[in-house]
Write an enzyme that holds these catalytic residues in place. Structure first.
Site, mmCIF file in Angstrom:
data_model
loop_
_atom_site.group_PDB
_atom_site.id
_atom_site.type_symbol
_atom_site.label_atom_id
_atom_site.label_comp_id
_atom_site.label_asym_id
_atom_site.label_seq_id
_atom_site.Cartn_x
_atom_site.Cartn_y
_atom_site.Cartn_z
ATOM 1 N N PHE A 1 73.054 23.957 127.467
ATOM 2 C CA PHE A 1 73.087 23.347 126.128
ATOM 3 C C PHE A 1 71.849 23.743 125.300
ATOM 4 C CE2 PHE A 1 71.732 19.086 124.144
ATOM 5 C CZ PHE A 1 72.230 19.409 122.895
ATOM 6 N N THR B 1 75.867 27.587 136.696
ATOM 7 C CA THR B 1 76.445 26.435 137.389
ATOM 8 C C THR B 1 77.529 25.891 136.475
ATOM 9 O OG1 THR B 1 75.010 24.829 136.308
ATOM 10 C CG2 THR B 1 74.147 25.889 138.316
ATOM 11 N N PHE C 1 64.165 26.598 131.097
ATOM 12 C CA PHE C 1 65.146 25.555 130.786
ATOM 13 C C PHE C 1 65.987 25.225 132.017
ATOM 14 C CE2 PHE C 1 64.642 27.746 126.678
ATOM 15 C CZ PHE C 1 64.572 26.692 125.771
ATOM 16 N N THR D 1 61.362 16.485 130.173
ATOM 17 C CA THR D 1 62.040 15.356 129.549
ATOM 18 C C THR D 1 61.130 14.130 129.435
ATOM 19 O OG1 THR D 1 63.761 13.730 130.028
ATOM 20 C CG2 THR D 1 62.955 14.938 131.892
ATOM 21 N N ASP D 2 61.449 13.255 128.482
ATOM 22 C CA ASP D 2 60.710 11.984 128.380
ATOM 23 C C ASP D 2 61.039 11.063 129.552
ATOM 24 O OD1 ASP D 2 63.342 11.376 127.670
ATOM 25 O OD2 ASP D 2 62.810 10.175 125.913
ATOM 26 N N GLU D 3 62.116 11.374 130.283
ATOM 27 C CA GLU D 3 62.539 10.469 131.359
ATOM 28 C C GLU D 3 61.524 10.406 132.495
ATOM 29 O OE1 GLU D 3 66.696 10.480 132.364
ATOM 30 O OE2 GLU D 3 67.230 11.382 130.445
ATOM 31 N N TYR E 1 67.031 12.527 139.101
ATOM 32 C CA TYR E 1 66.839 13.564 138.064
ATOM 33 C C TYR E 1 65.415 13.520 137.531
ATOM 34 C CZ TYR E 1 66.712 15.479 133.317
ATOM 35 O OH TYR E 1 66.338 16.147 132.183
ATOM 36 N N ALA F 1 62.812 12.065 138.649
ATOM 37 C CA ALA F 1 61.783 12.278 139.683
ATOM 38 C C ALA F 1 61.632 13.772 139.972
ATOM 39 C CB ALA F 1 62.170 11.530 140.956
ATOM 40 N N LYS G 1 62.259 16.189 137.891
ATOM 41 C CA LYS G 1 61.603 16.823 136.733
ATOM 42 C C LYS G 1 60.106 16.494 136.749
ATOM 43 C CE LYS G 1 63.056 18.872 133.728
ATOM 44 N NZ LYS G 1 63.310 20.328 133.537
ATOM 45 N N ASN H 1 66.097 12.500 124.147
ATOM 46 C CA ASN H 1 67.518 12.881 124.233
ATOM 47 C C ASN H 1 67.931 13.815 123.095
ATOM 48 O OD1 ASN H 1 67.502 10.604 126.058
ATOM 49 N ND2 ASN H 1 69.725 10.642 125.861
ATOM 50 N N LEU I 1 76.721 11.724 126.811
ATOM 51 C CA LEU I 1 77.272 10.664 125.956
ATOM 52 C C LEU I 1 77.940 11.165 124.667
ATOM 53 C CD1 LEU I 1 77.543 7.545 125.555
ATOM 54 C CD2 LEU I 1 75.431 7.670 124.237
ATOM 55 N N TYR J 1 78.040 2.020 129.354
ATOM 56 C CA TYR J 1 77.415 1.426 130.549
ATOM 57 C C TYR J 1 76.828 0.047 130.251
ATOM 58 C CZ TYR J 1 77.426 5.650 133.469
ATOM 59 O OH TYR J 1 77.788 6.706 134.249
ATOM 60 N N ASN K 1 72.732 2.661 122.754
ATOM 61 C CA ASN K 1 73.915 3.485 123.028
ATOM 62 C C ASN K 1 75.118 2.971 122.228
ATOM 63 O OD1 ASN K 1 72.494 5.137 124.689
ATOM 64 N ND2 ASN K 1 73.237 4.238 126.618
HETATM 65 N N1 LIG Z 1 69.688 17.493 127.317
HETATM 66 C C1 LIG Z 1 68.656 16.739 126.955
HETATM 67 O O1 LIG Z 1 68.817 15.764 126.212
HETATM 68 C C2 LIG Z 1 67.268 17.103 127.427
HETATM 69 C C3 LIG Z 1 66.179 16.408 126.881
HETATM 70 C C4 LIG Z 1 64.891 16.776 127.267
HETATM 71 C C5 LIG Z 1 64.705 17.774 128.193
HETATM 72 N N2 LIG Z 1 65.771 18.421 128.736
HETATM 73 C C6 LIG Z 1 65.514 19.499 129.692
HETATM 74 O O2 LIG Z 1 65.871 20.707 129.053
HETATM 75 C C7 LIG Z 1 66.363 21.652 130.002
HETATM 76 C C8 LIG Z 1 67.742 22.131 129.579
HETATM 77 O O3 LIG Z 1 68.597 20.994 129.485
HETATM 78 P P1 LIG Z 1 70.129 21.150 129.094
HETATM 79 O O4 LIG Z 1 70.587 19.848 128.577
HETATM 80 O O5 LIG Z 1 70.307 22.384 128.306
HETATM 81 O O6 LIG Z 1 70.760 21.374 130.541
HETATM 82 P P2 LIG Z 1 72.169 22.000 130.951
HETATM 83 O O7 LIG Z 1 72.573 21.288 132.190
HETATM 84 O O8 LIG Z 1 73.095 22.013 129.788
HETATM 85 O O9 LIG Z 1 71.830 23.524 131.278
HETATM 86 C C9 LIG Z 1 71.120 23.905 132.414
HETATM 87 C C10 LIG Z 1 71.293 25.410 132.583
HETATM 88 O O10 LIG Z 1 70.523 25.813 133.728
HETATM 89 C C11 LIG Z 1 71.330 26.689 134.525
HETATM 90 N N3 LIG Z 1 70.861 26.573 135.920
HETATM 91 C C12 LIG Z 1 70.991 25.511 136.747
HETATM 92 N N4 LIG Z 1 70.424 25.781 137.939
HETATM 93 C C13 LIG Z 1 69.909 27.025 137.850
HETATM 94 C C14 LIG Z 1 69.181 27.859 138.742
HETATM 95 N N5 LIG Z 1 68.875 27.445 139.979
HETATM 96 N N6 LIG Z 1 68.796 29.082 138.317
HETATM 97 C C15 LIG Z 1 69.111 29.521 137.066
HETATM 98 N N7 LIG Z 1 69.815 28.781 136.183
HETATM 99 C C16 LIG Z 1 70.190 27.554 136.571
HETATM 100 C C17 LIG Z 1 72.759 26.185 134.328
HETATM 101 O O11 LIG Z 1 73.709 27.182 134.656
HETATM 102 C C18 LIG Z 1 72.742 25.834 132.845
HETATM 103 O O12 LIG Z 1 73.050 26.965 132.060
HETATM 104 C C19 LIG Z 1 66.370 20.916 131.347
HETATM 105 O O13 LIG Z 1 65.232 21.289 132.054
HETATM 106 C C20 LIG Z 1 66.305 19.441 130.968
HETATM 107 O O14 LIG Z 1 65.637 18.715 131.963
HETATM 108 C C21 LIG Z 1 67.056 18.103 128.372
#
Ligand SMILES: NC(=O)c1ccc[n+]([C@@H]2O[C@H](COP(=O)([O-])OP(=O)(O)OC[C@H]3O[C@@H](n4cnc5c(N)ncnc54)[C@H](O)[C@@H]3O)[C@@H](O)[C@H]2O)c1
Length: 347
Positions: A11, A35, A80, A128-130, A154, A156, A158, A183, A194, A211, A253
């Protein structure tokens, strides 16, 4: 110069790559394992762009990462790649330990042992802020010095990866940067989260699961604003520093789902004249569910001159519009057609 992005088919990563090419000519190498959460369709518009190279693989594959570093000599690695869904971390935490902790560790090791780094090189870890856990209603928002107190496998995993990244700065002088963001919402988000889940279920006439009492508070940021924050951190951030990124949009939410429902009521009214909000259904709360997140972005605003451009209203309207105009994207992801294609393609 080149940047190496990991998890760029997910994403936020795919939004980042598209935003990057809108403003840069600098090539991008995208290392993604694909994945269930990775989707090459997100990057179809740049698939044949000479500035773009996709490599399917694992951040934990030392030989592969070492080869990519040698071949592309990036000026930055932006990590990412992660397992990112809290609910999945509750039912199956091992994948989270493997990718978020072990994977990040191996990526750091590959970078540490790569002898082609220039003085300008940066390792930007997207977090993440989590990792800060949960807030009481009157607590101040999370700042960069808030206690790390994750409550889900998750968060933990991160938090553990953030600690490792930090340690590589202090121990090995690796020029790392960490961003902890709230988020995100926007285009290309996998419909287990969500916002896209509610849009998808609403249109399909299905229940919109809420939830517990639905009063959990999240601080929402449009994904494009997260991307601009990451570019600011990469360009102007100080190695070894942490930057919190938030939208300043604390919403329950329930409010978030209601905003989606009223936007849909306007855009695609239900045939029976009822409201999409009627589809909201309360379900048993998630174990260990954090009650409130709020992020203090004063540091990145003050030191790096970043601020978000989308308001909650404008960002959500834009997002709902995107999902309405790209229903085939959600259909493919939810039907498994895309997964079947990946399996056939990479068999
Ligand atoms: N979505 C949110 O609201 C949010 C907020 C803050 C931080 N983040 C962080 O931002 C990052 C990206 O989040 P997202 O929502 O895009 O996640 P996502 O789950 O949509 O995408 C994760 C991507 O990582 C790839 N991936 C997974 N395991 C892998 C591996 N071992 N090697 C290579 N690629 C791998 C997946 O194929 C996928 O394309 C994450 O680290 C997440 O913790 C997300």
């Amino acid at each position: 110069m080149t940047i190496l992005v990991t998890g760029g088919a997910g994403f936020i990563g795919s939004n980042f790559v598209l935003d990057w090419f809108a403003g840069h000519d600098e090539p991008v190498v995208n290392l993604d394992l694909l994945t269930y959460a990775g989707n090459l369709q997100n990057l179809q518009s740049v698939a044949t762009d000479p500035r773009y190279r996709f490599v399917r693989g694992d951040i934990g594959d030392n030989d592969l990462v070492a080869r990519l570093l040698r071949e592309s000599a990036p000026r930055a690695v932006i990590n990412f790649a992660a397992e990112s869904h809290v609910d999945r971390s509750i039912t199956g935490p091992e994948a989270f330990v493997q990718t978020n902790m072990v994977g990040t560790f191996r990526l750091l090791e590959a970078v540490r042992h790569w002898d082609g780094r220039t003085p300008e090189f940066r390792f930007l870890h997207v977090s993440t802020d989590e990792v800060y856990g949960t807030l009481e209603p009157d607590d101040p928002a999370f700042s960069e010095v808030s206690r790390i107190a994750p409550n889900s496998p998750y968060s933990a995993s991160k938090a553990a990866s953030d600690h490792l990244v930090r340690s590589y700065f202090h121990t090995y002088d690796l020029p790392v940067l960490i961003s902890n963001c709230s988020n995100n919402y926007g285009p290309f988000q996998f419909p287990e989260k969500l916002v896209p889940l509610c849009i998808h279920n609403a249109l399909a006439g299905k229940a919109l699961p809420i939830y517990g009492d639905g009063l959990q508070i999240r601080d929402w940021l449009y994904v494009g604003d997260h991307c601009s924050a990451l570019r600011a951190v990469l360009d102007r951030g100080l190695p070894g520093e942490v930057y919190n990124v938030g939208g300043g949009n604390e919403k329950t939410n329930l409010d978030t789902v209601r905003t989606i429902c009223t936007t849909l009521d306007k855009e695609v009214p239900r045939d029976d004249g009822a409201h999409y909000a009627d589809q909201m259904t309360f379900v048993r709360d998630r174990p260990g569910h954090d009650r409130r997140y709020a992020v203090n972005s004063a540091k990145i605003q003050r030191e790096l001159g970043w601020s978000p451009t989308e308001s909650f209203q404008s960002g959500f309207e834009k997002t709902v519009q995107w999902y309405l105009s790209n229903r085939d994207w959600t259909d493919q992801v939810t039907s498994g057609a895309y997964r079947d294609w990946v399996e056939a393609q990479y068999a």
